[in-house]
Design an enzyme around this catalytic site. Sequence first.
Site, PDB file in Angstrom:
ATOM      1  N   ASP A  72     -10.087   4.362   4.185  1.00 49.85           N
ATOM      2  CA  ASP A  72      -9.617   3.160   4.884  1.00 49.85           C
ATOM      3  C   ASP A  72      -8.166   2.843   4.539  1.00 49.85           C
ATOM      4  OD1 ASP A  72     -10.254   2.545   2.248  1.00 49.85           O
ATOM      5  OD2 ASP A  72     -11.844   1.132   2.733  1.00 49.85           O
ATOM      6  N   HIS A 143     -20.555  -3.474   0.878  1.00 48.81           N
ATOM      7  CA  HIS A 143     -19.826  -2.700   1.894  1.00 48.81           C
ATOM      8  C   HIS A 143     -19.354  -1.355   1.354  1.00 48.81           C
ATOM      9  CE1 HIS A 143     -16.032  -4.872   0.422  1.00 48.81           C
ATOM     10  NE2 HIS A 143     -15.643  -3.619   0.405  1.00 48.81           N
ATOM     11  N   GLU A 148     -18.065  -3.969   6.470  1.00 51.72           N
ATOM     12  CA  GLU A 148     -18.560  -5.245   5.977  1.00 51.72           C
ATOM     13  C   GLU A 148     -20.000  -5.475   6.453  1.00 51.72           C
ATOM     14  OE1 GLU A 148     -16.968  -6.563   3.760  1.00 51.72           O
ATOM     15  OE2 GLU A 148     -14.932  -7.210   4.224  1.00 51.72           O
TER      16      GLU A 148
HETATM   17  C1  GLP Z   1     -12.332  -2.325  -1.147  1.00 50.38           C
HETATM   18  C2  GLP Z   1     -12.373  -0.941  -0.538  1.00 50.38           C
HETATM   19  C3  GLP Z   1     -13.689  -0.260  -0.794  1.00 50.38           C
HETATM   20  C4  GLP Z   1     -14.041  -0.364  -2.270  1.00 50.38           C
HETATM   21  C5  GLP Z   1     -14.162  -1.810  -2.660  1.00 50.38           C
HETATM   22  C6  GLP Z   1     -14.557  -2.017  -4.110  1.00 50.38           C
HETATM   23  O1  GLP Z   1     -12.919  -3.292  -0.332  1.00 50.38           O
HETATM   24  N1  GLP Z   1     -12.128  -0.920   0.865  1.00 50.38           N
HETATM   25  O2  GLP Z   1     -13.607   1.103  -0.392  1.00 50.38           O
HETATM   26  O3  GLP Z   1     -15.236   0.327  -2.526  1.00 50.38           O
HETATM   27  O4  GLP Z   1     -12.903  -2.409  -2.440  1.00 50.38           O
HETATM   28  O5  GLP Z   1     -13.444  -2.008  -4.942  1.00 50.38           O
HETATM   29  P1  GLP Z   1     -13.499  -1.935  -6.518  1.00 50.38           P
HETATM   30  O6  GLP Z   1     -13.818  -0.514  -6.841  1.00 50.38           O
HETATM   31  O7  GLP Z   1     -12.127  -2.314  -6.945  1.00 50.38           O
HETATM   32  O8  GLP Z   1     -14.546  -2.871  -6.950  1.00 50.38           O
END
Ligand code: GLP
Length: 263
Positions: A72, A143, A148
């Site tokens: 993404d 998600h 989402e």
């Molecule tokens: C964002 C990304 C996701 C990721 C999520 C969790 O929303 N788009 O791909 O999995 O954050 O992030 P973290 O690993 O910092 O908790």
Amino acid sequence: MRVVIKKDKQAVAEWAAHYVAYKINRFRPSAKKPFVLGLPTGSTPLGMYEKLIELNQAGKVSFEHVVTFNMDEYLGLEPTHPQSYHYFMFENFFKHINIQQKNIHILDGMTKDYAKECRNYEQAIKDAGGVHLFIGGVGEDGHIAFNEPFSSLESRTRVKTLTDSTIKANSRFFDGDISKVPTMALTVGVGTIMDAEEVLILATGANKANALKHSIEGAISHVWTLSALQRHPHGIILCDRDATGALAPETVDYFLDIEKNNF
Ligand code: GLP
């Protein structure tokens, strides 16, 4: 679905990096037959990237014939913006390894034509022969990528509006200022991820416990998009003990037992 439980986030990072290296090495990639890897951003995979850099620099795995597709990208952030996923990937991974620039794919968050950008991305994945291993993280609301809650479990690459909860969670990367967080993103779909031969989702910390409980023990539902992994023939959730905090003790015992001799 496999659930691999490790003691802490360092152990998760080690396991993930060694697993990726093992998969690439076993595949014996070449220019004609590259290994296709799907990659996430976020804080969770940072340890895995560090370890993979070490393995690469020690000659234990090569990315020369690895093609990557990131999950993404925020809409409206230049690739040079320190919070763009382009910047994240180059700083934390790509600039330290022997990957070829032409093999890196990240959605263009500056595009004016979202639909075309997303269509082309899906086509590029197809042209590469599909993803061998898609690695992801998970949001507190379950998600995957930026799919989402209530995203179609059949969804493909498209533009998504981010929920308040995700904007709030991600504001820690934007000086804690919610108004600086982009409100939209381009993301691969749940269907795009599920098309991969294998999917590996990383989850660490107690703030992911609720998402894991619903996605592992609950029914398959668009409310927790990670739950789609239950239908994948080769899905793995790799997590630390803290992230298992909301699972039933029997569930934890079951997976600890059944995975004890596995990679
Ligand atoms: C964002 C990304 C996701 C990721 C999520 C969790 O929303 N788009 O791909 O999995 O954050 O992030 P973290 O690993 O910092 O908790």
